[in-house]
Motif scaffolding. Sequence first.
Motif, short mmCIF file in Angstrom:
data_model
loop_
_atom_site.label_atom_id
_atom_site.label_comp_id
_atom_site.label_asym_id
_atom_site.label_seq_id
_atom_site.Cartn_x
_atom_site.Cartn_y
_atom_site.Cartn_z
N CYS A 108 0.84 -1.21 0.00
CA CYS A 108 0.00 0.00 0.00
C CYS A 108 0.87 1.26 0.00
N ALA A 109 1.93 1.26 0.82
CA ALA A 109 2.83 2.42 0.88
C ALA A 109 3.50 2.66 -0.47
N ASP A 110 3.92 1.59 -1.14
CA ASP A 110 4.51 1.72 -2.47
C ASP A 110 3.51 2.28 -3.47
N ALA A 111 2.26 1.83 -3.38
CA ALA A 111 1.21 2.31 -4.29
C ALA A 111 0.94 3.80 -4.06
N VAL A 112 0.87 4.21 -2.81
CA VAL A 112 0.64 5.62 -2.49
C VAL A 112 1.82 6.48 -2.96
N PRO A 126 -7.12 10.42 -11.63
CA PRO A 126 -8.07 9.76 -12.52
C PRO A 126 -9.45 9.60 -11.88
N ASN A 127 -10.49 9.86 -12.65
CA ASN A 127 -11.86 9.70 -12.16
C ASN A 127 -12.13 8.28 -11.67
N GLU A 128 -11.47 7.30 -12.28
CA GLU A 128 -11.69 5.90 -11.93
C GLU A 128 -11.29 5.58 -10.49
N LEU A 129 -10.42 6.40 -9.91
CA LEU A 129 -10.03 6.18 -8.51
C LEU A 129 -10.97 6.90 -7.55
N GLU A 130 -11.91 7.66 -8.13
CA GLU A 130 -12.87 8.44 -7.36
C GLU A 130 -12.14 9.14 -6.22
N GLY A 131 -12.80 9.38 -5.11
CA GLY A 131 -12.15 10.04 -3.99
C GLY A 131 -11.85 9.09 -2.85
N ASP A 132 -12.02 7.79 -3.11
CA ASP A 132 -11.90 6.85 -2.01
C ASP A 132 -10.67 5.95 -2.03
N VAL A 133 -10.12 5.65 -3.19
CA VAL A 133 -9.03 4.67 -3.28
C VAL A 133 -7.77 5.15 -2.57
N VAL A 134 -7.31 6.34 -2.87
CA VAL A 134 -6.05 6.82 -2.29
C VAL A 134 -6.16 7.01 -0.77
N PRO A 135 -7.24 7.62 -0.24
CA PRO A 135 -7.35 7.69 1.23
C PRO A 135 -7.40 6.30 1.87
N PHE A 136 -8.08 5.37 1.22
CA PHE A 136 -8.13 4.00 1.72
C PHE A 136 -6.73 3.40 1.77
N LEU A 137 -5.95 3.57 0.69
CA LEU A 137 -4.58 3.03 0.65
C LEU A 137 -3.68 3.71 1.67
N ARG A 138 -3.85 5.00 1.86
CA ARG A 138 -3.05 5.70 2.88
C ARG A 138 -3.34 5.12 4.27
N THR A 139 -4.60 4.86 4.56
CA THR A 139 -4.98 4.27 5.84
C THR A 139 -4.37 2.87 5.97
N ALA A 140 -4.50 2.06 4.92
CA ALA A 140 -3.98 0.69 4.95
C ALA A 140 -2.46 0.66 5.12
N ALA A 141 -1.78 1.64 4.53
CA ALA A 141 -0.31 1.71 4.65
C ALA A 141 0.11 2.00 6.10
N GLN A 142 -0.75 2.67 6.87
CA GLN A 142 -0.47 3.00 8.26
C GLN A 142 -0.91 1.90 9.21
N CYS A 143 -1.64 0.93 8.70
CA CYS A 143 -2.13 -0.18 9.53
C CYS A 143 -1.44 -1.46 9.08
N ASP A 144 -2.18 -2.55 8.95
CA ASP A 144 -1.61 -3.82 8.51
C ASP A 144 -2.10 -4.18 7.11
N GLY A 145 -2.18 -3.18 6.24
CA GLY A 145 -2.65 -3.44 4.89
C GLY A 145 -4.15 -3.68 4.88
N PHE A 146 -4.61 -4.43 3.88
CA PHE A 146 -6.04 -4.74 3.80
C PHE A 146 -6.25 -6.11 3.21
N ARG A 147 -7.45 -6.64 3.43
CA ARG A 147 -7.87 -7.93 2.86
C ARG A 147 -8.89 -7.68 1.78
N VAL A 148 -8.86 -8.53 0.76
CA VAL A 148 -9.79 -8.45 -0.36
C VAL A 148 -10.74 -9.65 -0.27
N TYR A 149 -12.02 -9.36 -0.02
CA TYR A 149 -13.05 -10.41 0.07
C TYR A 149 -14.07 -10.25 -1.02
#
Length: 149
Positions: A108-112, A126-149
């Motif tokens: 996540c940190a590398d992606a950000v 990009p519009n495709e990332l809307e306003g949620d992807v980057v803040p989500f990744l920033r949060t995940a980079a500060q925690c233990d990443g994220f899971r994809v279900y």
Amino acid sequence: MGFDMVVQGAPSQHSHRYLRRGVFGMLVTAQEMVRLGMAFTSDMPTFPESGHLSEEEFTNQGEPVTEQARTYLAQLDETLSAHGGSGAGIPLHKFGSNDGWHVTAAECADAVAAYDRARTAGTPHPNELEGDVVPFLRTAAQCDGFRVY
């Protein structure tokens, strides 16, 4: 069907703890992430063999009761967390199914960082990332990443 992504270790009330994309939406999001250097093409790893396990080796809640079941779950978690390639950012195979992939904090940190470099270089958001992807990744980079279900 779609993808539910949940930051690991973020407080449940955190506003950027959860991200949802439908199948097509995830495809478009992933394509933009590759274009910006936030993700890279990767091969799907081989899952550990589970055919030798029986229902009796797990509780009704899915907890392992035998050493064989514990070993399998450890191998599965290792597979779901492995980087799976030499690229920086998020390996795309982790967006290929909703099997509980663990996108690590480092990925996540590398992606950000790639996103920030692209924006500094003048690439528009990009519009495709809307306003949620980057803040989500920033949060995940500060925690233990994220899971994809």
